[in-house]
Write a protein that holds these residues in place. Structure first.
Motif, PDB file in Angstrom:
ATOM      1  N   GLY A   1      -2.613   4.348   7.783  1.00  0.00           N
ATOM      2  CA  GLY A   1      -3.109   5.631   8.259  1.00  0.00           C
ATOM      3  C   GLY A   1      -2.154   6.338   9.195  1.00  0.00           C
ATOM      4  O   GLY A   1      -0.996   5.938   9.347  1.00  0.00           O
ATOM      5  N   ILE A   2      -2.666   7.389   9.818  1.00  0.00           N
ATOM      6  CA  ILE A   2      -1.890   8.220  10.746  1.00  0.00           C
ATOM      7  C   ILE A   2      -2.533   8.116  12.124  1.00  0.00           C
ATOM      8  O   ILE A   2      -3.724   8.403  12.284  1.00  0.00           O
ATOM      9  CB  ILE A   2      -1.885   9.700  10.296  1.00  0.00           C
ATOM     10  CG1 ILE A   2      -1.329   9.836   8.893  1.00  0.00           C
ATOM     11  CG2 ILE A   2      -1.088  10.548  11.287  1.00  0.00           C
ATOM     12  CD1 ILE A   2      -1.541  11.217   8.274  1.00  0.00           C
ATOM     13  N   HIS A   3      -1.762   7.695  13.097  1.00  0.00           N
ATOM     14  CA  HIS A   3      -2.223   7.605  14.486  1.00  0.00           C
ATOM     15  C   HIS A   3      -2.616   9.002  14.947  1.00  0.00           C
ATOM     16  O   HIS A   3      -1.803   9.919  14.922  1.00  0.00           O
ATOM     17  CB  HIS A   3      -1.067   7.057  15.323  1.00  0.00           C
ATOM     18  CG  HIS A   3      -1.476   6.257  16.488  1.00  0.00           C
ATOM     19  ND1 HIS A   3      -1.066   6.550  17.756  1.00  0.00           N
ATOM     20  CD2 HIS A   3      -2.241   5.143  16.578  1.00  0.00           C
ATOM     21  CE1 HIS A   3      -1.551   5.660  18.573  1.00  0.00           C
ATOM     22  NE2 HIS A   3      -2.269   4.791  17.891  1.00  0.00           N
ATOM     23  N   ALA A   4      -3.849   9.183  15.362  1.00  0.00           N
ATOM     24  CA  ALA A   4      -4.348  10.513  15.708  1.00  0.00           C
ATOM     25  C   ALA A   4      -3.682  11.104  16.945  1.00  0.00           C
ATOM     26  O   ALA A   4      -3.493  12.309  17.030  1.00  0.00           O
ATOM     27  CB  ALA A   4      -5.865  10.464  15.907  1.00  0.00           C
ATOM     28  N   THR A   5      -3.307  10.274  17.909  1.00  0.00           N
ATOM     29  CA  THR A   5      -2.783  10.795  19.167  1.00  0.00           C
ATOM     30  C   THR A   5      -1.350  11.295  19.072  1.00  0.00           C
ATOM     31  O   THR A   5      -1.010  12.313  19.667  1.00  0.00           O
ATOM     32  CB  THR A   5      -2.858   9.732  20.284  1.00  0.00           C
ATOM     33  OG1 THR A   5      -2.174   8.558  19.848  1.00  0.00           O
ATOM     34  CG2 THR A   5      -4.298   9.393  20.617  1.00  0.00           C
TER      35      THR A   5
ATOM     36  N   ALA B   1       4.062   7.452   2.143  1.00  0.00           N
ATOM     37  CA  ALA B   1       3.837   6.381   3.113  1.00  0.00           C
ATOM     38  C   ALA B   1       3.681   5.069   2.361  1.00  0.00           C
ATOM     39  O   ALA B   1       3.081   5.033   1.277  1.00  0.00           O
ATOM     40  CB  ALA B   1       2.572   6.651   3.918  1.00  0.00           C
ATOM     41  N   ALA B   2       4.220   3.997   2.928  1.00  0.00           N
ATOM     42  CA  ALA B   2       4.071   2.673   2.335  1.00  0.00           C
ATOM     43  C   ALA B   2       4.040   1.617   3.426  1.00  0.00           C
ATOM     44  O   ALA B   2       4.711   1.746   4.455  1.00  0.00           O
ATOM     45  CB  ALA B   2       5.215   2.387   1.360  1.00  0.00           C
TER      46      ALA B   2
ATOM     47  N   LEU C   1       0.880  -1.168   0.000  1.00  0.00           N
ATOM     48  CA  LEU C   1       0.000   0.000   0.000  1.00  0.00           C
ATOM     49  C   LEU C   1       0.908   1.207   0.000  1.00  0.00           C
ATOM     50  O   LEU C   1       1.865   1.258   0.777  1.00  0.00           O
ATOM     51  CB  LEU C   1      -0.849   0.033   1.268  1.00  0.00           C
ATOM     52  CG  LEU C   1      -1.549  -1.246   1.679  1.00  0.00           C
ATOM     53  CD1 LEU C   1      -2.164  -1.094   3.057  1.00  0.00           C
ATOM     54  CD2 LEU C   1      -2.595  -1.609   0.651  1.00  0.00           C
ATOM     55  N   GLU C   2       0.635   2.174  -0.840  1.00  0.00           N
ATOM     56  CA  GLU C   2       1.453   3.382  -0.799  1.00  0.00           C
ATOM     57  C   GLU C   2       0.656   4.575  -1.276  1.00  0.00           C
ATOM     58  O   GLU C   2      -0.274   4.449  -2.056  1.00  0.00           O
ATOM     59  CB  GLU C   2       2.744   3.218  -1.576  1.00  0.00           C
ATOM     60  CG  GLU C   2       2.597   3.047  -3.061  1.00  0.00           C
ATOM     61  CD  GLU C   2       3.950   2.945  -3.750  1.00  0.00           C
ATOM     62  OE1 GLU C   2       4.823   3.791  -3.489  1.00  0.00           O
ATOM     63  OE2 GLU C   2       4.109   2.035  -4.556  1.00  0.00           O
TER      64      GLU C   2
ATOM     65  N   PHE D   1       6.885   2.146   6.082  1.00  0.00           N
ATOM     66  CA  PHE D   1       7.882   3.127   5.656  1.00  0.00           C
ATOM     67  C   PHE D   1       7.284   4.529   5.625  1.00  0.00           C
ATOM     68  O   PHE D   1       6.143   4.715   5.213  1.00  0.00           O
ATOM     69  CB  PHE D   1       8.380   2.814   4.235  1.00  0.00           C
ATOM     70  CG  PHE D   1       9.043   1.488   4.085  1.00  0.00           C
ATOM     71  CD1 PHE D   1      10.428   1.382   4.207  1.00  0.00           C
ATOM     72  CD2 PHE D   1       8.313   0.341   3.814  1.00  0.00           C
ATOM     73  CE1 PHE D   1      11.054   0.161   4.063  1.00  0.00           C
ATOM     74  CE2 PHE D   1       8.934  -0.889   3.667  1.00  0.00           C
ATOM     75  CZ  PHE D   1      10.306  -0.977   3.799  1.00  0.00           C
ATOM     76  N   LEU D   2       8.078   5.509   6.024  1.00  0.00           N
ATOM     77  CA  LEU D   2       7.736   6.921   5.881  1.00  0.00           C
ATOM     78  C   LEU D   2       8.870   7.586   5.133  1.00  0.00           C
ATOM     79  O   LEU D   2      10.028   7.522   5.560  1.00  0.00           O
ATOM     80  CB  LEU D   2       7.530   7.591   7.242  1.00  0.00           C
ATOM     81  CG  LEU D   2       7.251   9.104   7.207  1.00  0.00           C
ATOM     82  CD1 LEU D   2       5.944   9.400   6.469  1.00  0.00           C
ATOM     83  CD2 LEU D   2       7.211   9.686   8.618  1.00  0.00           C
ATOM     84  N   ASP D   3       8.552   8.186   4.001  1.00  0.00           N
ATOM     85  CA  ASP D   3       9.545   8.877   3.165  1.00  0.00           C
ATOM     86  C   ASP D   3      10.752   7.993   2.862  1.00  0.00           C
ATOM     87  O   ASP D   3      11.902   8.427   2.904  1.00  0.00           O
ATOM     88  CB  ASP D   3       9.966  10.194   3.826  1.00  0.00           C
ATOM     89  CG  ASP D   3       8.798  11.162   3.949  1.00  0.00           C
ATOM     90  OD1 ASP D   3       7.926  11.161   3.052  1.00  0.00           O
ATOM     91  OD2 ASP D   3       8.737  11.904   4.941  1.00  0.00           O
TER      92      ASP D   3
END
Length: 147
Positions: free
Chosen positions: A59-63, A100-101, A14-15, A112-114
């Motif tokens: 996704g992105i962890h909201a906290t 993001a992947a 997923l990316e 992965f991030l960047d």
């Protein structure tokens, strides 16, 4: 994207490119999973152990603003419906483009991030591939297409 049965694969990546400009709305992947702002998904918390399991979630962890990914184990695994979350370590900065992947090769689940490895989990179990939940970008939908 609807049910999209062709997106239920044993091995997948997923990316997405994204730019976070606001708080977003979180969704859950279910018991033992994550609660996060969806980027690329095929499902959300609805059921465990049947075709209403989610396939996968990035996704992105909201906290704390780190990347997260999750997939549920499929029928051929030892614990169908079990979530397999990975959680990053670097907070996503706002108003900046990021890549993001999340990748699963049938054994190793990586996030992965960047282009940098954020997290890794050895799973070695089949992912849910027959989910009737809907695929989405920037949202997470259940089997009827509802949020």
């Amino acid at each position: 994207m609807g049910v999209a049965p062709g997106l239920g694969c044993e091995r997948f990546t997923l990316e997405t490119w994204f730019q976070r400009t606001g708080a977003g709305v979180s969704a859950s992947t279910g018991t033992g999973g994550v609660v996060a702002i969806p980027l690329v998904t095929k499902g959300r918390a609805e059921a465990d152990g049947d075709n209403r399991d989610l396939n996968y979630f990035l996704g992105i962890h909201a906290t704390d603003g780190v990347l997260v990914a999750d997939f549920e184990e499929g029928a051929g695994g030892t614990r169908p419906g079990k979530n397999h979350p990975v959680v990053g370590v670097t907070a996503v900065t706002s108003d900046v483009w990021h890549h993001a992947a999340a990748s699963y090769d049938g054994t190793k689940w990586q996030l992965f991030l960047d282009g940098e490895l954020e997290a890794e989990l050895i799973v070695g179990r089949p992912p849910r591939g027959d989910s009737i939940q809907h695929a989405a970008l920037g949202g997470a939908l259940n089997s009827s297409g509802a949020r």
